[in-house]
Design a protein around this motif. Structure first.
Motif, PDB file in Angstrom:
ATOM      1  N   ILE A 210       0.853  -1.183   0.000  1.00  0.00           N
ATOM      2  CA  ILE A 210       0.000   0.000   0.000  1.00  0.00           C
ATOM      3  C   ILE A 210       0.890   1.235   0.000  1.00  0.00           C
ATOM      4  CG2 ILE A 210      -1.772   1.279   1.245  1.00  0.00           C
ATOM      5  CD1 ILE A 210      -2.597  -1.415   2.528  1.00  0.00           C
ATOM      6  N   LEU A 211       0.710   2.103  -0.996  1.00  0.00           N
ATOM      7  CA  LEU A 211       1.428   3.366  -1.050  1.00  0.00           C
ATOM      8  C   LEU A 211       0.599   4.429  -0.343  1.00  0.00           C
ATOM      9  CD1 LEU A 211       4.166   3.445  -2.650  1.00  0.00           C
ATOM     10  CD2 LEU A 211       2.632   1.642  -3.450  1.00  0.00           C
ATOM     11  N   PRO A 212       1.230   5.365   0.384  1.00  0.00           N
ATOM     12  CA  PRO A 212       0.458   6.421   1.049  1.00  0.00           C
ATOM     13  C   PRO A 212      -0.227   7.321   0.032  1.00  0.00           C
ATOM     14  CG  PRO A 212       2.812   6.853   1.214  1.00  0.00           C
ATOM     15  CD  PRO A 212       2.669   5.477   0.639  1.00  0.00           C
ATOM     16  N   ASN A 213      -1.423   7.787   0.391  1.00  0.00           N
ATOM     17  CA  ASN A 213      -2.212   8.642  -0.497  1.00  0.00           C
ATOM     18  C   ASN A 213      -2.588   9.917   0.244  1.00  0.00           C
ATOM     19  OD1 ASN A 213      -4.021   9.882  -2.178  1.00  0.00           O
ATOM     20  ND2 ASN A 213      -5.442   8.160  -2.333  1.00  0.00           N
ATOM     21  N   PRO A 214      -1.744  10.957   0.183  1.00  0.00           N
ATOM     22  CA  PRO A 214      -2.045  12.195   0.904  1.00  0.00           C
ATOM     23  C   PRO A 214      -3.082  13.065   0.216  1.00  0.00           C
ATOM     24  CG  PRO A 214       0.030  12.411  -0.266  1.00  0.00           C
ATOM     25  CD  PRO A 214      -0.425  10.989  -0.461  1.00  0.00           C
ATOM     26  N   VAL A 219      -6.170   3.654   1.627  1.00  0.00           N
ATOM     27  CA  VAL A 219      -6.634   2.275   1.747  1.00  0.00           C
ATOM     28  C   VAL A 219      -6.907   1.993   3.219  1.00  0.00           C
ATOM     29  CG1 VAL A 219      -6.063  -0.149   1.364  1.00  0.00           C
ATOM     30  CG2 VAL A 219      -5.264   1.593  -0.257  1.00  0.00           C
ATOM     31  N   PRO A 220      -8.092   1.480   3.558  1.00  0.00           N
ATOM     32  CA  PRO A 220      -8.375   1.179   4.967  1.00  0.00           C
ATOM     33  C   PRO A 220      -7.540  -0.003   5.445  1.00  0.00           C
ATOM     34  CG  PRO A 220     -10.094   0.290   3.564  1.00  0.00           C
ATOM     35  CD  PRO A 220      -9.201   1.110   2.662  1.00  0.00           C
ATOM     36  N   PRO A 221      -7.473  -0.226   6.758  1.00  0.00           N
ATOM     37  CA  PRO A 221      -6.751  -1.406   7.256  1.00  0.00           C
ATOM     38  C   PRO A 221      -7.300  -2.679   6.618  1.00  0.00           C
ATOM     39  CG  PRO A 221      -7.283   0.075   9.054  1.00  0.00           C
ATOM     40  CD  PRO A 221      -8.009   0.610   7.859  1.00  0.00           C
ATOM     41  N   LEU A 222      -6.413  -3.565   6.177  1.00  0.00           N
ATOM     42  CA  LEU A 222      -6.805  -4.787   5.484  1.00  0.00           C
ATOM     43  C   LEU A 222      -6.381  -6.010   6.283  1.00  0.00           C
ATOM     44  CD1 LEU A 222      -5.767  -3.879   1.811  1.00  0.00           C
ATOM     45  CD2 LEU A 222      -8.033  -3.690   2.860  1.00  0.00           C
ATOM     46  N   PRO A 223      -7.144  -7.097   6.200  1.00  0.00           N
ATOM     47  CA  PRO A 223      -6.776  -8.311   6.941  1.00  0.00           C
ATOM     48  C   PRO A 223      -5.369  -8.796   6.622  1.00  0.00           C
ATOM     49  CG  PRO A 223      -9.016  -8.491   6.082  1.00  0.00           C
ATOM     50  CD  PRO A 223      -8.435  -7.241   5.506  1.00  0.00           C
ATOM     51  N   GLY A 224      -4.926  -8.623   5.382  1.00  0.00           N
ATOM     52  CA  GLY A 224      -3.600  -9.084   5.001  1.00  0.00           C
ATOM     53  C   GLY A 224      -2.472  -8.394   5.733  1.00  0.00           C
ATOM     54  N   GLU A 225      -2.741  -7.231   6.313  1.00  0.00           N
ATOM     55  CA  GLU A 225      -1.708  -6.546   7.087  1.00  0.00           C
ATOM     56  C   GLU A 225      -1.432  -7.284   8.394  1.00  0.00           C
ATOM     57  OE1 GLU A 225      -1.737  -2.062   6.878  1.00  0.00           O
ATOM     58  OE2 GLU A 225      -3.779  -2.476   6.151  1.00  0.00           O
ATOM     59  N   VAL A 226      -2.444  -7.956   8.914  1.00  0.00           N
ATOM     60  CA  VAL A 226      -2.270  -8.728  10.148  1.00  0.00           C
ATOM     61  C   VAL A 226      -1.420  -9.961   9.881  1.00  0.00           C
ATOM     62  CG1 VAL A 226      -3.472 -10.007  11.963  1.00  0.00           C
ATOM     63  CG2 VAL A 226      -4.472  -7.899  11.043  1.00  0.00           C
ATOM     64  N   THR A 227      -1.647 -10.603   8.747  1.00  0.00           N
ATOM     65  CA  THR A 227      -0.893 -11.818   8.420  1.00  0.00           C
ATOM     66  C   THR A 227       0.483 -11.509   7.856  1.00  0.00           C
ATOM     67  OG1 THR A 227      -1.812 -11.910   6.175  1.00  0.00           O
ATOM     68  CG2 THR A 227      -3.052 -13.026   7.916  1.00  0.00           C
TER      69      THR A 227
END
Length: 257
Positions: A210-214, A219-227
């Motif tokens: 996910i690239l930052p978008n100022p 992009v909201p928090p995604l389940p894949g970030e936990v894994t």
């Protein structure tokens, strides 16, 4: 093992303001050196993506246009035009809800140029739509909820990108990914994006960045970030894209030089 890279454009491979990709040149060169397919996946139209596809030297690799509603393959004729049916469904909404949405079909090229910063000829390509309608929402959040419900009753979906809310009859970037990977004989995929309409693509890939978008909704928090199969870059646009792609290629044993 064959890798395929799927990438959003505006705010990801392309700079949000200038639409340039110079900062991504090292990673682009490394992909070419190792013959790793780069699949452009954007809300842009086929008319917009074709010149960029050629400039990047992507040959016969397909591209996903209008948020994945169509697969563009160089040298093949475009698919049928669904845009008039979409506009008719949009215009059939209750007047108070329809008034809150101003799409590209409600604008001339000059207005699209003013909103996007695109040159007039590129703005004209952006309005050459077949499957989707990007636009701006000017109503309240409660009106937006009713607008989305009314769209669904007409068989339309809405996805929030980095700049615009885009309407379509369905089809996403993620819907196309498995078929493209099968066609290319790929086992691994890397996806990069910066907006909510990239979420499914990021979740579907083996690895997502996910690239930052100022400049818009992130992009909201995604389940894949936990894994751990999705990470967030601290660098925006092509600079972050370059760093993320090179790091992933290095991890997989594809050297930059």
């Amino acid at each position: 093992m064959r890798l395929v890279v799927f990438t959003d454009l505006d705010g990801t491979l392309l700079d949000h303001g200038s639409y340039r990709y110079d900062a991504a040149a090292p990673a682009l060169a490394t992909l070419r050196r190792h013959n790793i397919p780069l699949i452009l996946a954007s809300s842009k139209t086929a008319a917009e993506i074709a010149p960029l596809h050629a400039a990047l030297g992507l040959g016969h690799w397909p591209a996903l246009v209008e948020n994945g509603a169509q697969r563009m393959v160089p040298g093949q004729p475009p698919a049928c035009d669904d845009y008039p049916r979409l506009r008719a469904a949009l215009n059939a909404l209750p007047r108070e809800l329809r008034a809150g949405f101003r799409g590209f079909g409600d604008m001339d090229a000059a207005e699209v140029t003013a909103l996007t910063g695109l040159p007039p000829e590129d703005a004209a390509r952006a309005r050459d739509r077949r499957f989707s309608e990007p636009g701006l929402w000017s109503g309240t959040e409660s009106q937006l909820a009713r607008f989305l419900q009314a769209l669904a009753a007409q068989g339309l979906q809405a996805r929030q990108g980095g700049r615009f809310l885009t309407l379509s009859h369905g089809g996403t970037k993620a819907d196309q990914m498995a078929a493209i990977m099968s066609d290319l004989g790929a086992e691994q995929s890397l996806a990069l994006g910066d907006a909510p309409n990239d979420a499914e693509m990021l979740q579907t890939a083996t690895r997502g960045v996910i690239l930052p978008n100022p400049h818009g909704r992130p992009v909201p928090p995604l389940p894949g970030e936990v894994t751990g199969h999705i990470t967030r870059s601290t660098l925006p646009g092509p600079e972050g894209w370059n760093a993320a792609v090179l790091a992933h290629l290095s991890d997989l044993g594809f050297p930059e030089t």
